[in-house]
Design an enzyme around this catalytic site. Structure first.
Site, PDB file in Angstrom:
ATOM      1  N   ASN A   6      11.285  -5.211  22.071  1.00  0.00           N
ATOM      2  CA  ASN A   6      12.414  -4.865  22.941  1.00  0.00           C
ATOM      3  C   ASN A   6      13.377  -3.967  22.151  1.00  0.00           C
ATOM      4  O   ASN A   6      13.892  -4.370  21.101  1.00  0.00           O
ATOM      5  CB  ASN A   6      13.109  -6.167  23.384  1.00  0.00           C
ATOM      6  CG  ASN A   6      14.295  -5.900  24.296  1.00  0.00           C
ATOM      7  OD1 ASN A   6      15.089  -5.006  24.047  1.00  0.00           O
ATOM      8  ND2 ASN A   6      14.415  -6.684  25.343  1.00  0.00           N
ATOM      9  N   HIS A   9      18.537  -2.818  21.726  1.00  0.00           N
ATOM     10  CA  HIS A   9      19.665  -2.748  20.791  1.00  0.00           C
ATOM     11  C   HIS A   9      19.669  -1.497  19.925  1.00  0.00           C
ATOM     12  O   HIS A   9      20.654  -1.233  19.239  1.00  0.00           O
ATOM     13  CB  HIS A   9      19.775  -4.047  19.997  1.00  0.00           C
ATOM     14  CG  HIS A   9      20.116  -5.188  20.915  1.00  0.00           C
ATOM     15  ND1 HIS A   9      21.216  -5.144  21.749  1.00  0.00           N
ATOM     16  CD2 HIS A   9      19.475  -6.341  21.195  1.00  0.00           C
ATOM     17  CE1 HIS A   9      21.249  -6.243  22.479  1.00  0.00           C
ATOM     18  NE2 HIS A   9      20.202  -6.980  22.171  1.00  0.00           N
ATOM     19  N   HIS A  42      15.487  -3.320  29.060  1.00  0.00           N
ATOM     20  CA  HIS A  42      16.204  -3.941  30.174  1.00  0.00           C
ATOM     21  C   HIS A  42      17.202  -2.915  30.709  1.00  0.00           C
ATOM     22  O   HIS A  42      18.149  -2.550  29.997  1.00  0.00           O
ATOM     23  CB  HIS A  42      16.929  -5.192  29.650  1.00  0.00           C
ATOM     24  CG  HIS A  42      17.665  -5.976  30.693  1.00  0.00           C
ATOM     25  ND1 HIS A  42      18.274  -7.178  30.411  1.00  0.00           N
ATOM     26  CD2 HIS A  42      17.894  -5.747  32.015  1.00  0.00           C
ATOM     27  CE1 HIS A  42      18.846  -7.649  31.507  1.00  0.00           C
ATOM     28  NE2 HIS A  42      18.642  -6.801  32.496  1.00  0.00           N
ATOM     29  N   ARG A  44      20.056  -2.586  32.597  1.00  0.00           N
ATOM     30  CA  ARG A  44      21.079  -3.454  33.195  1.00  0.00           C
ATOM     31  C   ARG A  44      21.899  -2.677  34.219  1.00  0.00           C
ATOM     32  O   ARG A  44      22.082  -1.468  34.095  1.00  0.00           O
ATOM     33  CB  ARG A  44      22.010  -4.015  32.114  1.00  0.00           C
ATOM     34  CG  ARG A  44      21.321  -4.974  31.159  1.00  0.00           C
ATOM     35  CD  ARG A  44      22.323  -5.579  30.193  1.00  0.00           C
ATOM     36  NE  ARG A  44      23.146  -6.568  30.837  1.00  0.00           N
ATOM     37  CZ  ARG A  44      23.017  -7.888  30.669  1.00  0.00           C
ATOM     38  NH1 ARG A  44      22.113  -8.378  29.843  1.00  0.00           N
ATOM     39  NH2 ARG A  44      23.807  -8.725  31.304  1.00  0.00           N
ATOM     40  N   GLU A  69      12.533  -4.843  32.239  1.00  0.00           N
ATOM     41  CA  GLU A  69      13.285  -6.015  32.697  1.00  0.00           C
ATOM     42  C   GLU A  69      14.364  -5.551  33.663  1.00  0.00           C
ATOM     43  O   GLU A  69      15.053  -4.560  33.397  1.00  0.00           O
ATOM     44  CB  GLU A  69      13.965  -6.705  31.522  1.00  0.00           C
ATOM     45  CG  GLU A  69      13.004  -7.286  30.518  1.00  0.00           C
ATOM     46  CD  GLU A  69      13.735  -7.896  29.331  1.00  0.00           C
ATOM     47  OE1 GLU A  69      14.978  -7.842  29.291  1.00  0.00           O
ATOM     48  OE2 GLU A  69      13.055  -8.395  28.450  1.00  0.00           O
ATOM     49  N   THR A 100      21.005 -12.188  28.057  1.00  0.00           N
ATOM     50  CA  THR A 100      20.513 -12.971  29.193  1.00  0.00           C
ATOM     51  C   THR A 100      20.561 -14.468  28.870  1.00  0.00           C
ATOM     52  O   THR A 100      19.867 -14.932  27.978  1.00  0.00           O
ATOM     53  CB  THR A 100      19.061 -12.558  29.521  1.00  0.00           C
ATOM     54  OG1 THR A 100      18.987 -11.145  29.480  1.00  0.00           O
ATOM     55  CG2 THR A 100      18.649 -13.059  30.887  1.00  0.00           C
ATOM     56  N   GLU A 152       7.690 -15.504  31.986  1.00  0.00           N
ATOM     57  CA  GLU A 152       8.125 -15.410  30.589  1.00  0.00           C
ATOM     58  C   GLU A 152       9.079 -16.562  30.342  1.00  0.00           C
ATOM     59  O   GLU A 152      10.121 -16.652  31.004  1.00  0.00           O
ATOM     60  CB  GLU A 152       8.832 -14.073  30.322  1.00  0.00           C
ATOM     61  CG  GLU A 152       9.342 -14.006  28.875  1.00  0.00           C
ATOM     62  CD  GLU A 152      10.057 -12.703  28.526  1.00  0.00           C
ATOM     63  OE1 GLU A 152       9.911 -11.706  29.272  1.00  0.00           O
ATOM     64  OE2 GLU A 152      10.763 -12.696  27.503  1.00  0.00           O
ATOM     65  N   HIS A 191      13.161 -14.400  23.678  1.00  0.00           N
ATOM     66  CA  HIS A 191      14.615 -14.554  23.565  1.00  0.00           C
ATOM     67  C   HIS A 191      14.974 -15.389  22.342  1.00  0.00           C
ATOM     68  O   HIS A 191      14.552 -16.530  22.236  1.00  0.00           O
ATOM     69  CB  HIS A 191      15.257 -15.177  24.803  1.00  0.00           C
ATOM     70  CG  HIS A 191      16.680 -14.718  24.948  1.00  0.00           C
ATOM     71  ND1 HIS A 191      17.691 -15.194  24.152  1.00  0.00           N
ATOM     72  CD2 HIS A 191      17.249 -13.782  25.747  1.00  0.00           C
ATOM     73  CE1 HIS A 191      18.814 -14.583  24.479  1.00  0.00           C
ATOM     74  NE2 HIS A 191      18.567 -13.711  25.429  1.00  0.00           N
ATOM     75  N   GLY A 192      15.695 -14.744  21.451  1.00  0.00           N
ATOM     76  CA  GLY A 192      16.182 -15.449  20.265  1.00  0.00           C
ATOM     77  C   GLY A 192      15.120 -15.702  19.209  1.00  0.00           C
ATOM     78  O   GLY A 192      15.365 -16.452  18.257  1.00  0.00           O
ATOM     79  N   HIS A 214      16.168  -8.352  19.241  1.00  0.00           N
ATOM     80  CA  HIS A 214      17.326  -8.308  18.359  1.00  0.00           C
ATOM     81  C   HIS A 214      16.961  -8.479  16.891  1.00  0.00           C
ATOM     82  O   HIS A 214      17.477  -7.762  16.024  1.00  0.00           O
ATOM     83  CB  HIS A 214      18.344  -9.379  18.793  1.00  0.00           C
ATOM     84  CG  HIS A 214      19.635  -9.280  18.074  1.00  0.00           C
ATOM     85  ND1 HIS A 214      19.910 -10.008  16.943  1.00  0.00           N
ATOM     86  CD2 HIS A 214      20.710  -8.489  18.289  1.00  0.00           C
ATOM     87  CE1 HIS A 214      21.112  -9.688  16.513  1.00  0.00           C
ATOM     88  NE2 HIS A 214      21.623  -8.767  17.305  1.00  0.00           N
TER      89      HIS A 214
HETATM   90  N1  PXP Z   1      12.921 -11.482  27.046  1.00  0.00           N
HETATM   91  C1  PXP Z   1      13.928 -11.282  27.945  1.00  0.00           C
HETATM   92  C2  PXP Z   1      13.640 -11.509  29.379  1.00  0.00           C
HETATM   93  C3  PXP Z   1      15.182 -10.815  27.526  1.00  0.00           C
HETATM   94  O1  PXP Z   1      16.153 -10.612  28.436  1.00  0.00           O
HETATM   95  C4  PXP Z   1      15.388 -10.559  26.155  1.00  0.00           C
HETATM   96  C5  PXP Z   1      16.718 -10.047  25.684  1.00  0.00           C
HETATM   97  O2  PXP Z   1      16.949  -8.797  26.217  1.00  0.00           O
HETATM   98  C6  PXP Z   1      14.317 -10.766  25.265  1.00  0.00           C
HETATM   99  C7  PXP Z   1      13.105 -11.253  25.732  1.00  0.00           C
HETATM  100  C8  PXP Z   1      14.456 -10.472  23.808  1.00  0.00           C
HETATM  101  O3  PXP Z   1      15.375 -11.316  23.217  1.00  0.00           O
HETATM  102  P1  PXP Z   1      15.857 -11.013  21.733  1.00  0.00           P
HETATM  103  O4  PXP Z   1      16.569  -9.699  21.746  1.00  0.00           O
HETATM  104  O5  PXP Z   1      16.758 -12.159  21.433  1.00  0.00           O
HETATM  105  O6  PXP Z   1      14.629 -10.970  20.867  1.00  0.00           O
END
Ligand code: PXP
Length: 244
Positions: A6, A9, A42, A44, A69, A100, A152, A191-192, A214
C-alpha cells in the site's frame, strides 16, 4: 501468499507540500521491482493522500494487479467502475479518522443492501471484489450474504493487542479465516502489520494476500535517508567547487 504494497503514505508525504514528489506512481514501479505482487491505494473522498491522477496513471502503468480501496461513495465508485482495476476493496471511511478504523458494517440491514449493490457494480465492471471487515463470524456471514468474492480481515486489533492479547486475536483471525473459506470466499488481511508482528499472521494458511503500507513506507524512509543525504551533500560540495 501475495504481498500487496500500500503506497498511500508516499502520497501523504507529497501532499504535505502539495508538490509533485515523492510520486507514488514511481514508488509503485520500485515496489514491483522489489517483488510486490500487487499495489494497493485508497482513493479517499477527501483526497488526503492518493489523487485521481495517481489512480489513473497506476491503472495504465502497473505491471502487477492494482487493489483499489474505496468507501461507499458514488463519486469514487464511478471512478472504480470506469477504471475497473484488478480488485476493489470496499472499506469504511470517516473524515475525522487518521486511518481506517474497524471493518465495514455488513450486518445492519440498510448497509448490507448498499454494500451488495456496490459489489455488483464493481463486479459487472470487471473487478474482483473484496470487503474489509473485522474478523468476526457475523461480519463473515454478512460479507458472504452481500456476495463478496473475498474478505480482507482488519488486523488492527491484533497489531494493537499487547503480548497477552495477541494469541486471542490470532485465534479470532484463524477462526474467521476458516469460516470465510467454508463460505467460499478468498481471504486477505491487513492494517497495522509491521516487520515485527507480521510473521504469525503470514503463517495462517488460509490467508492468501496481505496488504501492508505504513510500515513499509516508514522503513523506506529510514533505509533511504543515508543515500538521500549523501546525494544532496555531493551536489552542495560540487556547487562550492564551481562544478556543475
Ligand atoms: N488494508 C486496508 C483496507 C487499509 O485501509 C489499510 C490502510 O490504508 C491497509 C490494509 C494497510 O494498513 P497499514 O498502512 O497499517 O499497513
Amino acid at each position: 501468499m501475495r504481498f500487496f504494497v500500500n503506497i498511500d503514505h508516499v502520497a501523504t508525504v507529497r501532499e504535505a507540500r502539495k508538490t509533485d514528489e515523492p510520486d507514488p506512481v514511481r514508488a509503485a514501479v520500485l515496489a514491483e521491482l522489489g517483488g510486490a505482487d500487487g499495489i494497493t491505494v485508497h482513493l479517499r473522498e477527501d483526497r488526503r493522500h492518493i489523487q485521481d491522477r495517481d489512480v489513473r496513471l497506476l491503472a495504465e502503468t502497473l505491471r502487477t494487479p492494482m487493489n483499489l480501496e474505496l468507501a461507499l461513495v458514488d463519486e469514487i465508485l464511478d471512478i472504480a467502475c470506469e477504471l475497473a482495476p484488478h480488485q476493489v476493496t470496499l472499506v469504511p471511511e470517516r473524515r475525522e479518522e487518521v486511518t481506517t478504523e474497524g471493518g465495514l458494517d455488513v450486518v445492519s440491514p440498510g448497509t448490507v443492501d448498499r454494500v451488495a449493490a456496490a459489489l455488483r457494480r464493481c463486479r459487472d465492471a470487471g473487478s474482483r471484489t473484496s470487503l474489509f471487515i473485522d474478523p468476526d463470524p457475523r461480519a463473515v456471514e454478512g460479507a458472504a450474504a452481500a456476495g463478496a468474492q473475498a474478505v480482507e480481515f482488519h488486523t488492527g486489533e491484533y497489531a494493537h493487542a499487547g503480548a497477552s492479547g495477541r494469541e486471542r486475536q490470532l485465534d479470532r483471525l484463524r477462526g474467521a479465516t476458516a469460516l470465510a473459506r467454508e463460505a467460499g470466499m478468498h481471504v486477505h488481511a491487513g492494517h497495522g502489520l509491521t516487520y515485527e508482528n507480521v510473521a504469525p499472521v503470514a503463517a495462517i494458511a488460509g490467508i492468501e494476500e496481505l496488504n501492508i503500507g505504513h510500515s513499509v513506507v516508514s522503513r523506506a524512509v529510514l533505509v533511504g535517508i543515508r543515500e538521500a543525504v549523501a546525494d544532496m551533500a555531493a551536489i552542495l560540495r560540487r556547487a562550492r567547487q564551481g562544478i556543475r
